[in-house]
Design a protein around this motif. Structure first.
Motif, PDB file in Angstrom:
ATOM      1  N   LEU A  11      41.073  25.830  40.190  1.00 57.75           N
ATOM      2  CA  LEU A  11      41.229  26.285  41.566  1.00 57.75           C
ATOM      3  C   LEU A  11      40.842  27.747  41.772  1.00 57.75           C
ATOM      4  N   ASN A  12      41.197  28.594  40.799  1.00 61.75           N
ATOM      5  CA  ASN A  12      41.074  30.032  41.031  1.00 61.75           C
ATOM      6  C   ASN A  12      39.643  30.534  41.163  1.00 61.75           C
ATOM      7  N   LEU A  13      38.776  30.091  40.283  1.00 60.09           N
ATOM      8  CA  LEU A  13      37.404  30.618  40.328  1.00 60.09           C
ATOM      9  C   LEU A  13      36.685  30.253  41.633  1.00 60.09           C
ATOM     10  N   PRO A  14      36.778  28.993  42.124  1.00 61.81           N
ATOM     11  CA  PRO A  14      36.132  28.703  43.412  1.00 61.81           C
ATOM     12  C   PRO A  14      36.795  29.399  44.605  1.00 61.81           C
ATOM     13  N   PRO A  23      31.865  38.469  36.412  1.00 63.65           N
ATOM     14  CA  PRO A  23      32.136  38.186  34.998  1.00 63.65           C
ATOM     15  C   PRO A  23      33.523  38.636  34.550  1.00 63.65           C
ATOM     16  N   ALA A  24      34.001  39.772  35.072  1.00 65.36           N
ATOM     17  CA  ALA A  24      35.344  40.250  34.698  1.00 65.36           C
ATOM     18  C   ALA A  24      36.404  39.243  35.136  1.00 65.36           C
ATOM     19  N   LEU A  25      36.278  38.726  36.362  1.00 69.46           N
ATOM     20  CA  LEU A  25      37.228  37.735  36.880  1.00 69.46           C
ATOM     21  C   LEU A  25      37.145  36.427  36.089  1.00 69.46           C
ATOM     22  N   ALA A  26      35.924  36.019  35.748  1.00 70.48           N
ATOM     23  CA  ALA A  26      35.730  34.766  35.008  1.00 70.48           C
ATOM     24  C   ALA A  26      36.321  34.859  33.603  1.00 70.48           C
ATOM     25  N   VAL A  27      36.060  35.974  32.915  1.00 70.10           N
ATOM     26  CA  VAL A  27      36.594  36.162  31.561  1.00 70.10           C
ATOM     27  C   VAL A  27      38.121  36.221  31.606  1.00 70.10           C
ATOM     28  N   ALA A  28      38.676  36.895  32.626  1.00 68.99           N
ATOM     29  CA  ALA A  28      40.139  36.970  32.765  1.00 68.99           C
ATOM     30  C   ALA A  28      40.730  35.582  32.948  1.00 68.99           C
ATOM     31  N   ALA A  29      40.083  34.746  33.784  1.00 69.14           N
ATOM     32  CA  ALA A  29      40.600  33.400  34.053  1.00 69.14           C
ATOM     33  C   ALA A  29      40.511  32.505  32.818  1.00 69.14           C
ATOM     34  N   VAL A  30      39.366  32.539  32.140  1.00 72.90           N
ATOM     35  CA  VAL A  30      39.184  31.698  30.946  1.00 72.90           C
ATOM     36  C   VAL A  30      40.112  32.155  29.829  1.00 72.90           C
ATOM     37  N   ALA A  57      34.757  48.199  29.517  1.00 74.02           N
ATOM     38  CA  ALA A  57      34.582  47.345  28.333  1.00 74.02           C
ATOM     39  C   ALA A  57      35.156  45.965  28.616  1.00 74.02           C
ATOM     40  N   ILE A  58      34.387  44.919  28.353  1.00 78.79           N
ATOM     41  CA  ILE A  58      34.829  43.547  28.614  1.00 78.79           C
ATOM     42  C   ILE A  58      36.036  43.184  27.740  1.00 78.79           C
ATOM     43  N   GLU A  59      36.107  43.783  26.521  1.00 78.20           N
ATOM     44  CA  GLU A  59      37.254  43.517  25.640  1.00 78.20           C
ATOM     45  C   GLU A  59      38.565  43.994  26.275  1.00 78.20           C
ATOM     46  N   GLY A  60      38.469  45.055  27.083  1.00 76.72           N
ATOM     47  CA  GLY A  60      39.654  45.601  27.744  1.00 76.72           C
ATOM     48  C   GLY A  60      40.179  44.709  28.852  1.00 76.72           C
ATOM     49  N   VAL A  61      39.396  43.701  29.226  1.00 75.73           N
ATOM     50  CA  VAL A  61      39.837  42.701  30.204  1.00 75.73           C
ATOM     51  C   VAL A  61      40.264  41.428  29.479  1.00 75.73           C
ATOM     52  N   ALA A  62      39.430  40.982  28.537  1.00 75.08           N
ATOM     53  CA  ALA A  62      39.672  39.702  27.850  1.00 75.08           C
ATOM     54  C   ALA A  62      40.972  39.713  27.050  1.00 75.08           C
ATOM     55  N   SER A 122      27.792  36.612  41.061  1.00 80.75           N
ATOM     56  CA  SER A 122      27.775  35.570  40.029  1.00 80.75           C
ATOM     57  C   SER A 122      28.986  35.734  39.133  1.00 80.75           C
ATOM     58  N   LEU A 123      29.652  34.608  38.836  1.00 76.62           N
ATOM     59  CA  LEU A 123      30.818  34.647  37.952  1.00 76.62           C
ATOM     60  C   LEU A 123      30.441  34.513  36.484  1.00 76.62           C
TER      61      LEU A 123
END
Length: 503
Positions: A372-375, A108-115, A296-301, A238-239
């Motif tokens: 590309l990045n997430l897959p 989830p951290a990687l997915a939120v960063a990418a989005v 904290a997810i906010e600290g990534v997003a 899971s992303l």
């Protein structure tokens, strides 16, 4: 309607097969060097500058831009999984992203960063499309006095926002300005600071200098880090973020995009200042402030959105004023000069296909990065496990080939080696190379505009204060220096940079 027509022109240019290919190459390379700690976008772009000789100018700049904002994506991967920021701007992401990975929430951290990066990239592309034309129109009214004053403001901003000692940053800028004027005087034809070496009559090779300062120095410095990396490969299952994580990420992403779009324009600020400011804002606004530093997810997003927005916003002063806001933009100006394009507001009117093609390519590049990045996260994780001792010999070989291919002159290799050792010495002394790079690029331009302004005013230095825009830049520069001299602000600045160090 003009904005839509300009974007339509940019779309026509950006979607040609050749430009799509170079955009893809750029974002993939950017992600790769962002993932691999210790290489960096500045060193990579410096290495690829010789290749731009043989490319179409638009394709070359699209590729180099893709490397820059693509590295912001890649840097978050290492920050979250290994606690080693691939890019300096990802330092803040590591604070909470790595803690999320330790708790099994790396996906989830990687997915939120990418989005978040994608949303911020799209928003900033629109900001560039809207803000650039009026800014370029104003810049067309600039004379030599205004350009000189603006460059002074840019260098002082870079000093204020540089890490570490302000005195060391000023010293690096002055050294850069001195290196920038080595060679033949344009007005008189006199050789300056060449010490009888004929190869220096055309000045110090910018490509050799940048490769030494940002390439060789980085390679040697990274060879000293022998610590074992702890990569959370099993944690990436899971992303998909939870509903609560999505809800908590939306506002930080939007705020981060806004903060990055504004602060990215500042000389010396860019993605680093944007990411840190976003983190501080989210920490103050969040109802979960106690979780910051613990996952904290906010600290990534927030910071990830801000650093990508800041990276793209730094193109605004480069494209419209011809002023680099950071070292990568200085390299981009070098690429334009190699192609025979004079950076400045005239680029938009004389080469609209280049300007708008590059702007639209940023949106396409951001879309490519998300798709590309997430897959490909599994592949990036495997790359993180490659020992650095296997990477650095090939990096050095490519740098040597690149420098030699520019002018087929072995002297440039010696210049690269000398500045590599100089860059390493600067690192050991805590002196950032970025202010020096800005000084090298802006030095000749500052001298040219200073002398032209003095000629037009018949030697009267008051021209810099009697022209309103120039006077405004000079006053802003003095205010910056005055504010920096205040003990409270200086202490706060030191605290800010001290807080970045642990990551």
């Amino acid at each position: 309607m003009d904005a839509l027509a300009n974007l339509a022109l940019g779309l026509q240019v950006a979607v040609t097969p050749e430009n799509l290919l170079y955009c893809l190459i750029g974002v993939l390379l950017g992600t790769l060097i962002g993932v691999l700690p210790g290489i960096g976008s500045s060193a990579t772009i410096a290495m690829l500058l010789p290749i731009t000789f043989s490319l179409d100018p638009t394709s070359a700049l699209i590729m180099l831009a893709g490397i820059y904002y693509g590295s912001q994506y890649g840097g978050s991967t290492t920050a979250i999984l290994v606690n080693i920021p691939g890019e300096i701007s990802s330092v803040v992401t590591a604070l909470d992203g790595y803690q999320m990975a330790r708790r099994g929430r790396a996906g989830p951290a990687l997915a939120v960063a990418a989005v978040g990066s994608f949303v911020a990239g799209c928003f900033t592309t629109l900001v560039i499309a809207v803000a650039a034309p009026p800014l370029a129109e104003v810049a067309l009214k600039f004379g030599p006095a205004e350009y000189f004053s603006l460059m002074v403001l840019g260098l002082i901003s870079a000093t204020v926002l540089a890490h570490g000692s302000v005195l060391k940053a000023i010293i690096m800028i002055l050294v850069g300005l001195l290196i920038g004027i080595v060679g033949t005087d344009v007005n008189t034809g006199t050789l300056r600071f060449t010490f009888g070496i004929p190869e220096l009559s055309d000045g110090v090779s910018i490509i050799a200098l940048f490769m030494g300062m940002f390439g060789i120095a980085e390679v040697i410095a990274n060879l000293e880090h022998t610590g074992k990396r702890e990569v959370f490969t099993r944690a990436v299952k899971s992303l998909m973020p939870s509903r609560e994580e999505i809800r908590r990420s939306v506002r930080p992403i939007l705020r981060g995009a806004g903060i990055g779009s504004v602060l990215g324009i500042l000389p010396g600020g860019g993605s680093i200042l944007s990411a840190f400011t976003s983190y501080m804002v989210e920490k103050k606004l969040s109802r979960h402030a106690h979780q910051f530093g613990k996952g904290a997810i906010e600290g990534v997003a927030g910071p990830e959105s801000a650093n990508n927005a800041g990276a793209q916003a730094s193109f605004i002063p480069m494209l419209t004023l011809g002023i680099p806001s950071n070292v990568v933009m200085a390299l981009m100006i070098g690429a334009m000069m190699i192609q025979g394009i004079a950076p400045g507001p005239q680029v938009m009117t004389e080469r609209p296909e280049l300007f708008w093609g590059m702007v639209v390519s940023m949106w396409i590049g951001n879309l490519m990065l998300v798709v590309l990045n997430l897959p490909l996260i599994g592949m990036w994780i495997k790359l993180l496990q490659v020992p650095y001792r296997l990477l650095f010999p090939s990096i050095l070989v490519f740098m040597a080939i690149g420098v030699y291919s520019v002018s087929n002159n072995p002297f440039d290799l010696a210049i690269m080696a000398v500045f590599g050792l100089f860059g390493l010495a600067c690192m050991k002394l805590g002196m950032e190379p970025a202010p020096l790079a800005l000084g090298v690029v802006l030095g000749p331009l500052m001298e040219e505009n200073l002398r032209r302004a003095m000629l037009l005013s018949r030697g009267d230095p008051s021209v810099f204060l009697t022209r309103p825009i120039s006077a405004g830049f000079i006053i802003a520069s003095l205010l910056m220096l005055l504010l920096l001299s205040l003990p409270a602000l200086r202490r706060r600045r030191e605290e800010v940079f001290a807080e970045e160090e642990p990551a």
